[in-house]
Design an enzyme around this catalytic site. Structure first.
Site, PDB file in Angstrom:
ATOM      1  N   LYS A 108      60.917  14.760  26.757  1.00 25.89           N
ATOM      2  CA  LYS A 108      59.671  14.960  26.977  1.00 25.89           C
ATOM      3  C   LYS A 108      58.875  14.289  26.088  1.00 25.89           C
ATOM      4  O   LYS A 108      58.225  13.904  27.113  1.00 25.89           O
ATOM      5  CB  LYS A 108      60.231  16.288  27.123  1.00 25.89           C
ATOM      6  CG  LYS A 108      60.727  17.221  28.248  1.00 25.89           C
ATOM      7  CD  LYS A 108      61.100  18.764  27.478  1.00 25.89           C
ATOM      8  CE  LYS A 108      61.825  20.090  29.264  1.00 25.89           C
ATOM      9  NZ  LYS A 108      61.319  19.879  30.208  1.00 25.89           N
ATOM     10  N   PHE A 119      70.320  24.723  28.494  1.00 22.72           N
ATOM     11  CA  PHE A 119      70.372  23.894  29.295  1.00 22.72           C
ATOM     12  C   PHE A 119      70.326  22.513  29.262  1.00 22.72           C
ATOM     13  O   PHE A 119      69.575  22.689  28.279  1.00 22.72           O
ATOM     14  CB  PHE A 119      68.768  24.295  30.019  1.00 22.72           C
ATOM     15  CG  PHE A 119      68.840  23.353  31.613  1.00 22.72           C
ATOM     16  CD1 PHE A 119      69.094  23.849  32.896  1.00 22.72           C
ATOM     17  CD2 PHE A 119      67.628  22.138  30.725  1.00 22.72           C
ATOM     18  CE1 PHE A 119      68.842  22.797  34.033  1.00 22.72           C
ATOM     19  CE2 PHE A 119      67.730  21.228  32.197  1.00 22.72           C
ATOM     20  CZ  PHE A 119      67.905  21.750  33.795  1.00 22.72           C
ATOM     21  N   ASP A 147      70.323  19.386  21.060  1.00 20.23           N
ATOM     22  CA  ASP A 147      69.657  18.892  22.131  1.00 20.23           C
ATOM     23  C   ASP A 147      68.154  19.148  21.674  1.00 20.23           C
ATOM     24  O   ASP A 147      67.446  20.304  22.144  1.00 20.23           O
ATOM     25  CB  ASP A 147      69.843  19.359  23.224  1.00 20.23           C
ATOM     26  CG  ASP A 147      69.132  19.163  24.729  1.00 20.23           C
ATOM     27  OD1 ASP A 147      68.317  18.468  24.335  1.00 20.23           O
ATOM     28  OD2 ASP A 147      69.688  19.888  25.701  1.00 20.23           O
TER      29      ASP A 147
HETATM   30  N1  PLP Z   1      68.105  19.326  27.543  1.00 19.02           N
HETATM   31  C1  PLP Z   1      66.670  20.378  28.035  1.00 19.02           C
HETATM   32  C2  PLP Z   1      66.978  21.527  26.618  1.00 19.02           C
HETATM   33  C3  PLP Z   1      65.795  20.522  27.809  1.00 19.02           C
HETATM   34  O1  PLP Z   1      64.948  21.428  28.687  1.00 19.02           O
HETATM   35  C4  PLP Z   1      65.431  19.714  29.651  1.00 19.02           C
HETATM   36  C5  PLP Z   1      64.547  19.668  30.637  1.00 19.02           C
HETATM   37  O2  PLP Z   1      64.016  20.494  31.022  1.00 19.02           O
HETATM   38  C6  PLP Z   1      66.637  18.200  29.604  1.00 19.02           C
HETATM   39  C7  PLP Z   1      67.453  18.759  28.745  1.00 19.02           C
HETATM   40  C8  PLP Z   1      67.026  17.885  30.751  1.00 19.02           C
HETATM   41  O3  PLP Z   1      65.760  16.917  30.742  1.00 19.02           O
HETATM   42  P1  PLP Z   1      65.413  16.076  31.726  1.00 19.02           P
HETATM   43  O4  PLP Z   1      64.951  17.071  32.604  1.00 19.02           O
HETATM   44  O5  PLP Z   1      64.828  14.755  31.278  1.00 19.02           O
HETATM   45  O6  PLP Z   1      66.418  15.253  32.740  1.00 19.02           O
END
Ligand code: PLP
Length: 399
Positions: A253, A139, A224
């Site tokens: 986050k 994700f 990520d």
């Molecule tokens: N990357 C990862 C690993 C995530 O867990 C998330 C959100 O859960 C995102 C990207 C996207 O982040 P945002 O919701 O702040 O755009």
């Protein structure tokens, strides 16, 4: 409940002022402190979800609240055309925690941090070398590009056509990754633990192999860390468990402990692919968000956030493993999933837990995700175990 309260908190589909992108909310929270939340009716909850792995220092942490109040009274916003003090300090700290030698671009969210990484990879690779390979089950966000990077076709099928240049391969499978590489590939994008995909950690062999592959083929290794970054897994960053140094790291986050701020870090020679005007944001890293991040990082270093996550994570694992309804506990540090015994619906358990004043979420139909405050206490953990047992009993009684 008064008529006014009903109106302001009602999120049923037909009457809500909000778009129906989320199911109607079962609870509306109005207050939080540490590991506890309170809803509109004053009911207290123990929060084991931390706003989806965001509030790593718990709710309303005084250092963050004070930093926000002070910054709000000093300088709120000037734009990135000008320098501001807190952003520079946060960038320096992040670079230090990542081993040094890099530069930072601030964003407002995790998806934007990944957008920055994708654009940087394209600029670095040049025309014709632009493809980003990511893993099935991953994700990476909900913008069109990060959605296509996300290895869950069910999330993006309805939104085609998507920006091209994304390819997905089996998770934790180095051979599959290797066979997806051709001269059009610029970068590999991976999470150290697939969070939204079900809390599935990478193996050290996989991450080590990816680093080697990237070096051999001249590719960027982009990690990520939006969910895993900043102490949560028991290291400052998840990839540090595997002894690799990525070229690009994204995070969000926990960085603001609830205040929206993200960052894309890259080794300086990679960041040099960007020129003024290549990428921009009005708000990213603005003083209020950066002041929050500066306070968060200050507290995290003071308390040794990774050590907290390691210790509390081991205790939470014990609590979960002691429950006969839990088949397996997986994850790293305080990013955990409890895989439930066959036949138990995690969504029903999460709903029953909420009724018992415990906030968890069903990260898959058969697993609960737990990502509480790193400052969770032993009493909280015992309380969590008791409330979870009640929730399982409620689900059994209702079936
Ligand atoms: N990357 C990862 C690993 C995530 O867990 C998330 C959100 O859960 C995102 C990207 C996207 O982040 P945002 O919701 O702040 O755009």
């Amino acid at each position: 409940m008064s008529a006014a309260a009903t109106t302001t908190t009602d999120t049923t589909a037909s009457t809500s002022p909000l778009m129906p992108t989320y199911p109607p909310a079962a609870v509306t929270f109005t207050r939080g402190r540490g590991t506890r939340l309170w809803d509109v009716d004053g009911k207290e909850y123990l929060d084991l979800l931390g706003g989806l792995a965001v509030t790593a220092l718990g709710h309303s942490h005084p250092a963050v609240a004070e930093a926000l109040a002070a910054q709000a009274q000093t300088l709120l916003h000037t734009s990135n055309l000008f320098g501001t003090v807190p952003g520079l300090e946060v960038a320096r700290t992040l670079d230090r925690l990542l081993g040094g030698g890099g530069q930072v671009f601030f964003t407002n969210s995790g998806a934007e941090a990944n957008e920055c990484a994708i654009k940087l990879a394209r600029r670095w690779g040049g025309r014709g070398k632009h493809v980003v390979v990511s893993a099935l089950g991953s994700f990476h966000g909900r913008t069109l590009a990060t959605l296509h990077a996300t290895g869950q076709p069910q999330k993006w099928e309805a939104f085609q056509p998507l920006p091209e240049g994304f390819r997905h391969v089996a998770w934790n499978d180095l051979e599959a990754l290797e066979s997806a590489i051709d001269p059009s590939v610029a970068a590999i994008l991976l999470e150290p633990v697939q969070g939204e995909g079900g809390v599935n950690p990478a193996t050290a062999e996989y991450f080590g192999g990816v680093r080697k592959l990237c070096d051999e083929r001249g590719l960027l290794f982009v990690v990520d860390e939006v969910q895993t970054g900043l102490g949560r897994t028991g290291e400052w960053f998840g990839h540090q468990h595997f002894g690799v140094v990525p070229d690009v790291v994204t995070m969000a986050k926990a960085l603001g402990n609830g205040v929206p701020i993200g960052a894309c870090w890259a080794k300086a020679d990679v960041a040099a692919a960007f020129e003024p005007g290549d990428h921009a944001t009005t708000y990213g890293g603005q003083p209020l968000a950066a002041a929050a991040a500066r306070a968060v990082l200050g507290v995290m270093e003071e308390i040794d956030a990774p050590a907290q996550a390691r210790e509390a994570g081991a205790k939470l694992t014990q609590v979960l493993e002691a429950d006969p309804h839990v088949a397996e506990v997986r994850g790293l540090g305080l990013l955990l999933a409890a895989q439930l015994n066959d036949g138990i619906d995690a969504r029903e358990v999460a709903a029953a837990a909420l009724g018992r004043g415990l906030v968890v979420n069903a990260v898959t139909p058969t697993a609960l995700r737990l990502a509480p405050s790193l400052l969770i206490t032993d009493d909280d953990l015992a309380d969590a175990g008791a409330r979870l047992a009640q929730a399982f009993a409620d689900v059994e009684a209702a079936s």
